[in-house]
Enzyme design. Structure first.
Site, mmCIF file in Angstrom:
data_model
loop_
_atom_site.group_PDB
_atom_site.id
_atom_site.type_symbol
_atom_site.label_atom_id
_atom_site.label_comp_id
_atom_site.label_asym_id
_atom_site.label_seq_id
_atom_site.Cartn_x
_atom_site.Cartn_y
_atom_site.Cartn_z
ATOM 1 N N LYS A 1 0.834 -1.214 0.000
ATOM 2 C CA LYS A 1 0.000 0.000 0.000
ATOM 3 C C LYS A 1 0.867 1.261 0.000
ATOM 4 C CE LYS A 1 -2.327 -0.866 3.803
ATOM 5 N NZ LYS A 1 -1.681 -2.116 4.203
ATOM 6 N N ARG B 1 11.568 -6.683 5.229
ATOM 7 C CA ARG B 1 11.449 -5.249 4.923
ATOM 8 C C ARG B 1 12.426 -4.421 5.765
ATOM 9 N NH1 ARG B 1 5.652 -2.396 4.937
ATOM 10 N NH2 ARG B 1 5.609 -2.959 7.145
ATOM 11 N N ARG C 1 -0.258 -8.897 13.581
ATOM 12 C CA ARG C 1 -0.792 -7.894 12.646
ATOM 13 C C ARG C 1 -1.671 -8.549 11.579
ATOM 14 N NH1 ARG C 1 4.246 -5.290 10.395
ATOM 15 N NH2 ARG C 1 2.915 -3.781 9.372
HETATM 16 P P1 AMP Z 1 0.972 0.552 8.956
HETATM 17 O O1 AMP Z 1 2.197 1.338 8.693
HETATM 18 O O2 AMP Z 1 -0.208 0.997 8.148
HETATM 19 O O3 AMP Z 1 1.205 -0.933 8.867
HETATM 20 O O4 AMP Z 1 0.564 0.848 10.471
HETATM 21 C C1 AMP Z 1 1.413 0.532 11.548
HETATM 22 C C2 AMP Z 1 0.637 0.488 12.838
HETATM 23 O O5 AMP Z 1 0.039 1.765 13.088
HETATM 24 C C3 AMP Z 1 -0.533 -0.491 12.855
HETATM 25 O O6 AMP Z 1 -0.144 -1.809 13.199
HETATM 26 C C4 AMP Z 1 -1.420 0.130 13.943
HETATM 27 O O7 AMP Z 1 -0.919 -0.126 15.234
HETATM 28 C C5 AMP Z 1 -1.241 1.617 13.671
HETATM 29 N N1 AMP Z 1 -2.249 2.124 12.714
HETATM 30 C C6 AMP Z 1 -2.055 2.604 11.467
HETATM 31 N N2 AMP Z 1 -3.199 2.992 10.899
HETATM 32 C C7 AMP Z 1 -4.173 2.743 11.808
HETATM 33 C C8 AMP Z 1 -5.585 2.905 11.823
HETATM 34 N N3 AMP Z 1 -6.257 3.399 10.777
HETATM 35 N N4 AMP Z 1 -6.253 2.542 12.957
HETATM 36 C C9 AMP Z 1 -5.618 2.049 14.022
HETATM 37 N N5 AMP Z 1 -4.287 1.854 14.069
HETATM 38 C C10 AMP Z 1 -3.567 2.193 12.979
#
Ligand code: AMP
Length: 219
Positions: free
Chosen positions: A13, A127, A171
């Site tokens: 993404k 990564r 996750r």
């Molecule tokens: P990402 O970089 O999108 O994988 O996000 C890393 C971490 O940030 C996730 O595992 C969540 O802990 C938190 N996070 C990111 N976006 C959200 C969201 N929309 N709602 C809740 N937690 C989020």
């Protein structure tokens, strides 16, 4: 044009969001990146969010929703935006819908990047990310020219705390339980477009652009 990029952690993404943002000259809004910047700068929000992020679970909706609301109210989002990592559950999707409606806007496309679980684990565990600019690399599939150093800005590459193997499983579980229901949610609303996320980066970008352009002709 307001786009949501949906997909499990490791689907690409972030990578695709940046490319699509360039293509359409609209900003990419990554809630993960905004949260990580807050953690790095030790803001009150970052201190609250960190314990959730390190465990691989979702940060509470109130923290994230406020953040997104502030960001999409900014001037550079007037012509549209790409949401990467938001919404992550049905409640966030409902709040987003109401937030946009209140501003006379709507979600135009939901692009779901689909990748099988085995490939996701491989992608996430290998990564490496630039501490300075956030650029993503992979120890096998996408190595930097100089080991441990970002090609783009010379920053140090590191492994995200939540890309450690034990957190990856958490996750992916959170994704299946909380985020995957959004596929049905947006399919029911006629907005969901599935994209095969396996293959070369530029091919996937092409497929996303094609889905968006097709959608434009059908409206
Ligand atoms: P990402 O970089 O999108 O994988 O996000 C890393 C971490 O940030 C996730 O595992 C969540 O802990 C938190 N996070 C990111 N976006 C959200 C969201 N929309 N709602 C809740 N937690 C989020």
């Amino acid at each position: 044009m307001n786009i949501i990029l949906l997909g499990p952690p490791g689907a690409g993404k972030g990578t695709q969001g940046k490319l699509i943002a360039q293509q359409y000259s609209i900003p990419q809004i990554s809630t993960g990146d905004i949260l990580r910047a807050n953690v790095k700068n030790k803001t009150a929000l970052g201190l609250k969010a960190r314990e959730f992020m390190d465990k691989g679970v979702l940060v509470t909706d109130d923290i994230v929703v406020g953040m997104v609301e502030d960001r999409i109210a900014m001037k550079d989002c007037q012509a549209g935006f790409i949401l990467d990592g938001f919404p992550r559950n049905i409640n966030q999707a409902g709040v987003l819908g109401r937030m946009l409606e209140g501003a006379g806007k709507k979600v135009d496309y939901v692009i779901g990047i689909e990748v099988d679980k085995k490939a996701l684990v491989k992608r996430l565990s290998g990564r490496r990310v630039c501490r300075k600019c956030g650029e993503s690399y992979h120890i096998v599939f996408s190595q930097p020219l100089n080991q441990g150093i970002c090609d783009k800005c010379g920053g140090e590459l590191y492994q995200r705390e939540d890309d450690l193997e034990e957190t990856i499983a958490a996750r992916l579980d959170v994704y299946e339980q909380e985020t995957l229901p959004l596929v049905a949610y947006y399919t029911e609303r006629g907005l969901y477009r599935a994209i095969n996320g396996a293959g070369a980066v530029d091919m996937i970008t092409g497929a996303i652009v094609e889905a968006i352009e097709k959608g434009k002709h059908n409206t």
